[in-house]
Design a protein around this motif. Structure first.
Motif, short mmCIF file in Angstrom:
data_model
loop_
_atom_site.label_atom_id
_atom_site.label_comp_id
_atom_site.label_asym_id
_atom_site.label_seq_id
_atom_site.Cartn_x
_atom_site.Cartn_y
_atom_site.Cartn_z
N ALA A 15 33.03 81.34 -19.25
CA ALA A 15 32.02 81.58 -20.33
C ALA A 15 30.81 80.95 -19.53
O ALA A 15 28.63 81.57 -19.84
CB ALA A 15 32.36 80.72 -22.00
N ARG A 16 30.23 80.01 -18.65
CA ARG A 16 29.40 79.37 -18.29
C ARG A 16 28.31 80.77 -17.65
O ARG A 16 27.04 80.01 -18.43
CB ARG A 16 29.77 78.49 -16.67
N GLU A 21 22.88 82.97 -18.86
CA GLU A 21 21.89 84.17 -19.34
C GLU A 21 21.55 84.16 -20.29
O GLU A 21 20.40 84.59 -20.69
CB GLU A 21 22.88 85.13 -18.79
N ILE A 22 22.47 84.03 -21.40
CA ILE A 22 21.49 84.27 -22.95
C ILE A 22 21.03 83.01 -23.03
O ILE A 22 19.40 83.32 -23.49
CB ILE A 22 22.77 84.16 -24.01
N GLU A 23 21.08 81.70 -22.50
CA GLU A 23 20.05 80.62 -22.67
C GLU A 23 18.80 80.88 -22.07
O GLU A 23 17.77 80.89 -22.58
CB GLU A 23 20.38 79.50 -22.17
N ARG A 28 16.95 79.87 -25.80
CA ARG A 28 18.43 78.52 -27.18
C ARG A 28 19.41 79.72 -27.12
O ARG A 28 19.63 81.27 -26.80
CB ARG A 28 18.02 78.55 -28.11
N VAL A 29 21.18 79.05 -27.53
CA VAL A 29 21.92 79.55 -28.24
C VAL A 29 22.44 79.47 -29.09
O VAL A 29 22.49 78.45 -29.39
CB VAL A 29 23.23 79.48 -26.30
N SER A 30 22.49 80.59 -30.22
CA SER A 30 22.57 80.35 -31.35
C SER A 30 24.22 79.88 -31.68
O SER A 30 25.02 80.34 -30.69
CB SER A 30 22.56 81.92 -31.81
N ASP A 47 27.34 90.26 -26.10
CA ASP A 47 25.98 89.79 -25.98
C ASP A 47 25.51 91.35 -25.15
O ASP A 47 24.63 91.90 -25.44
CB ASP A 47 25.82 88.80 -24.54
N ALA A 48 26.52 92.06 -24.36
CA ALA A 48 26.12 93.27 -24.35
C ALA A 48 26.05 94.37 -25.41
O ALA A 48 25.37 95.57 -24.92
CB ALA A 48 27.25 93.74 -22.61
N PHE A 49 26.34 94.26 -25.90
CA PHE A 49 27.34 95.45 -26.79
C PHE A 49 25.20 95.01 -28.14
O PHE A 49 24.67 96.00 -28.00
CB PHE A 49 27.69 94.63 -27.98
#
Length: 79
Positions: A15-16, A21-23, A28-30, A47-49
């Motif tokens: 998951a890293r 990438e989201i961060e 931030r990561v919700s 995330d892609a969706f």
């Protein structure tokens, strides 16, 4: 037994990259994404969706937000 959001220091290795990438992208990561981190494939797929739904397209962002809100209300989603 409650399920807790995954903290960055306890991320599964799979998951890293998605988490970071989201961060990077959002700052931030919700909590929602931190919960998905328990299942790295779901985190990456969702995330892609999500990015595809919110990408520029035929519908303006305000209409997308109204559809999102309406679907949540119809499904009794409080989140």
């Amino acid at each position: 037994m409650p399920i807790r959001p995954v903290e960055k220091e306890h991320l599964p290795e799979q998951a890293r990259a998605a988490y970071e990438e989201i961060e990077r992208r959002t700052g931030r990561v919700s909590t929602f994404y931190r919960m998905l981190a328990h299942k790295p494939e779901i985190l990456r797929t969702f995330d892609a969706f999500y990015r595809a739904v919110w990408a520029p397209g035929a519908l303006p962002p305000k209409l997308k937000e109204l559809a999102y809100l309406r679907a949540s209300i119809l499904n009794g989603c409080a989140y």
